[in-house]
Enzyme design. Structure first.
Site, PDB file in Angstrom:
ATOM      1  CD  GLU A 315      79.572  66.565 -92.279  1.00  0.00           C
ATOM      2  OE1 GLU A 315      78.821  65.935 -91.533  1.00  0.00           O
ATOM      3  OE2 GLU A 315      80.813  66.475 -92.245  1.00  0.00           O
ATOM      4  CG  ASP A 389      84.607  66.349 -87.687  1.00  0.00           C
ATOM      5  OD1 ASP A 389      83.996  66.433 -86.611  1.00  0.00           O
ATOM      6  OD2 ASP A 389      84.309  65.543 -88.589  1.00  0.00           O
ATOM      7  CD  GLU A 417      83.610  60.931 -86.639  1.00  0.00           C
ATOM      8  OE1 GLU A 417      82.959  61.672 -85.886  1.00  0.00           O
ATOM      9  OE2 GLU A 417      83.654  61.087 -87.878  1.00  0.00           O
TER      10      GLU A 417
END
Ligand code: GCV
Length: 733
Positions: A315, A389, A417
């Site tokens: 990322e 993820d 998240e």
């Protein structure tokens, strides 16, 4: 959130409420700050039983024993509502003797050497001893940290109402490094943090050290957490400057007494940013020297520094591949710099490249598995629990079991998240247990992920586990009072992954809320069912990554505008007129082949794949028949079931009014209202979108969407939330 004192008398309000004829209890206002370490007085009958067995405390008075002594004194005085006499050596009937063979002559005389040696410096025994007319309880360890862990274990028994008669307890952690990863930035913000700002006040450190850090360390130590990475894996090089290292050292000074080491996320390109070098190539001599010097500098001021956590070539982060070197080259260079100081490198396997037509779920395996056996002895490879993820549910990561010569360290996400932030009640222990218990079949049956992690499958010595922290400066630490349970559960499972979710829930409820039996049953049910319910209303049957782009709150299954295809929900759901789901079998990406047989065969076959992973591995026609109906009908019913669970849970919580203190009851009721609204939104938005492909009616029992698909596409639930129901921090006012 209002700033209230730790022991707020302000809120000493007593209620006596009759509830359905069951509950007659007194409650007092609470702001959640004390977590599961409240130590309020026990009922007189329980206290009396314990007081008969604990008459005084025998413990050495020194700075080394300060943490354990002060915890025991505070806790026992609170729980038993009596000032216990404390002595260094006087052993009489009813003594609670705590220490190590070195600091307690009495423990030294018990000849426990062999037993304690086997338990190590973090393990402990708690034992009832009888000598003639004298009975005593001994909490002993070879290390100060073990004695502290033993004390917390003993206190938990008192807090949860367990007997302390005839104790014969011996415990040691199954995993060595039990580490929280904070994604905290130098500016005080937290990536994926939903409970306020960072607990580390960098501007004030090192001169001023917030007293809250000690309470944070107490909470960690109470569940056996022994490492804390202070900063975000998307790391700023600034953290390695002398100025920030001094600040870090001040935090380490507080944590040390609680057996906690600090670690830092290291930015791979720091030799360029801080050292003025032209490169960060791990084969460049100047770069190697720079890291060695940096390590020496760190250990000079933090002699017990844990090591570096590194996110490289992922990322947008810099890494060795920028210089045509491998992950091993990068990790081993840092490992070399730390080895002389016994530090470790925790190298992350969260690496994925965007190649045309590729499957992100297979990327980490492709990138890292070929390096098995190549990492230095002080490197651990940190692998997320699933291959994508931290989704609400993922099958276990195929790297587990596939790197027998590498120390794999599972990475779990405590912060929610993808699970409704600090707004949704989602207890994560059942999800983590599902991963631990998954059988990789790497060495035949019973090759579980847990056994990879604890080193017993491949005989590894250095073991670790990480959890991405969910704490912040919110008064109650985690935003949602129930999110505290996930911090607690992470620590308990890191210590012993075999503890059941039900036991963890039971302990946490009794210590945090109430020991009233009927209330415990209700709250435990809420906790234990919550994860499955969230999966139902967000991503049932193996769907994944259907969240709104960027912040990941709320549904957006139609999202397809990111340049990177694998950030788009449409890439994952692949909904079309024929059906829905990601084909990872031989007719698709074939990444199912990364699993060992028979796992890969089970998952490949439509008939044997567990329904919970169906759409993870298969693209399935809308009219495909599942156990109890067509795929479309079942999917819709799952969404509806999730919504109904939240509604029922709200009712159950309402029934606890008067049993739970008013402040936390109200705050949680508000959060549950948000959760219901979001669950309905998830159901409606997802089904409205998928229906454009399935072209089928909603089955009986599934409510019609409240808005049009266009509205769901336009309105960002997080924005709407901010304008609507209330801000994150209002709830405790
Ligand atoms: C810290 C996901 C999150 C990122 C996070 C990343 C990681 O992509 O959305 O915020 O970055 O995982 O684990 O490195």
């Amino acid at each position: 959130m209002k700033n209230k004192k730790f022991y707020s008398l302000n809120g000493l309000i007593a209620f006596c409420v009759m509830l359905g004829g069951f509950f007659v209890l007194s409650t007092r206002a609470e702001d959640g700050y004390r977590l599961w370490l409240r130590y309020d007085r026990l009922s007189e009958s329980s206290a009396k039983v314990y007081r008969a067995q604990i008459k005084f405390l025998v413990i050495k008075k020194s700075s080394e024993t300060f943490a354990v002594r002060s915890e025991l004194e505070t806790a026992l005085n609170g729980l038993l509502s009596e000032q216990l006499p404390v002595s260094e050596t006087l052993v009489k009937n009813g003594a609670l003797i705590v220490g190590t063979p070195k600091n307690s002559p009495f423990i030294g005389s018990l000849k426990l050497d062999k037993e304690l040696a086997e338990l190590g410096s973090e393990g402990f025994i708690i034992r009832s001893f009888k000598f003639k007319n004298l009975s005593a309880i001994v909490i002993a360890s070879n290390g100060e940290t073990g004695a502290l862990y033993g004390a917390f274990h003993f206190l938990r028994r008192l807090q949860t109402g367990e007997s302390i008669k005839n104790l014969k307890i011996a415990e040691k952690p199954k995993i060595k490094l039990r580490v929280l990863n904070h994604w905290d930035n130098p500016d005080g913000s937290i990536e994926r943090g939903y409970a306020g700002k960072s607990l580390w006040n960098w501007a004030e450190l090192p001169e001023k050290v917030d007293s809250r850090l000690r309470d944070y360390a107490r909470a960690d130590a109470s569940v056996g957490i022994n490492g804390v990475v202070l900063n975000n894996v998307n790391a700023s090089a600034e953290m390695l400057t002398p100025e920030y290292l001094r600040k870090t050292a001040a935090i380490a000074d507080v944590f040390r007494a609680y057996g906690i080491k600090v670690y830092l996320s290291a930015r791979f390109s720091a030799p360029i940013e801080l050292g003025g070098l032209k490169t960060a190539d791990p084969f460049d001599e100047q770069v190697r020297v720079w890291w060695k010097r940096k390590a020496d500098e760190i250990y000079k001021i933090i002699p017990d520094f844990g090591g570096f956590l590194v996110k490289a070539n992922s990322e947008g982060q810099p890494g060795p591949r920028t210089y045509n070197r491998t992950h091993v080259d990068g990790a081993n260079m840092l490992a070399d710099a730390l080895a002389a100081h016994n530090g470790v490198v925790i190298w992350r396997a969260f690496v994925y490249d965007m190649k045309p037509g590729y499957d992100r779920a297979g990327a980490a395996f492709e990138n890292l598995q070929p390096f098995d056996g190549k990492f230095a002895a002080n490197v651990l490879l940190q692998v997320k629990n699933g291959p994508i993820d931290f989704q609400p549910r993922e099958p276990f990561h195929p790297l587990f079991g596939a790197m027998p010569k590498t120390q794999l360290m599972p990475e779990l996400q405590i912060t929610q998240e993808y699970l409704g932030f600090s707004n949704h009640l989602v207890f994560l222990a059942p999800m983590w247990r599902e991963v631990f218990e998954a059988d990789t079949h790497a060495r035949g049956k019973n090759s579980t992920v847990a056994r990879v992690a604890d080193g017993t499958l491949f005989g590894q010595n250095l073991t670790g586990i990480a959890g991405v922290a969910n704490t912040g400066t919110d008064r109650n630490w985690t935003g949602h009072d129930f999110s505290q349970a996930n911090w607690y559960a992470f620590g308990r499972l890191a210590w012993n992954h075999e503890i059941s979710s039900a036991q963890i829930a039971d302990e946490w409820i009794k210590m945090t809320f109430t020991r009233e039996p009927k209330a415990v049953v209700i709250i435990k049910k809420m906790l234990l069912e919550s994860h499955e319910a969230a999966v139902d209303y967000m991503v049932p049957l193996g769907l994944h990554h259907q969240m709104w782009g960027g912040h990941h709150y709320g549904p957006a299954p139609w999202w397809n505008t990111y340049e990177r295809d694998d950030w788009n929900p449409t890439y994952y759901n692949k909904a079309d007129a024929n059906g829905i789901g990601f084909d990872r079998t031989a007719t698709g990406s074939n990444t199912v082949g990364q699993y060992f047989s028979p796992v890969r065969d089970e998952y490949s076959n439509l008939k044997t794949v567990p329904e919970k992973y169906l759409l993870w591995f298969h693209h399935v026609p809308w009219d495909y028949r599942l156990k109890s109906g067509t795929l479309w009908d079942e999917m819709a019913l799952h969404y509806q079931r999730g919504v109904e669970w939240v509604r029922q849970t709200r009712k159950n919580w309402e029934n606890l009014k008067g049993v739970i203190d008013a402040e936390r009851h109200r705050a949680i009721a508000k959060k549950l209202a948000i959760q219901e609204r979001d669950a309905v939104w998830w159901k409606d938005a997802s089904l409205s979108y998928f229906q454009t492909f399935s072209r089928r009616p909603l089955p009986p029992g599934v409510e019609k969407p409240q808005r049009t698909l266009d509205e769901y596409k336009k309105i960002d639930l997080l924005d709407d939330f901010a304008r609507g129901i209330g801000s994150f921090d209002e709830n405790h006012q």
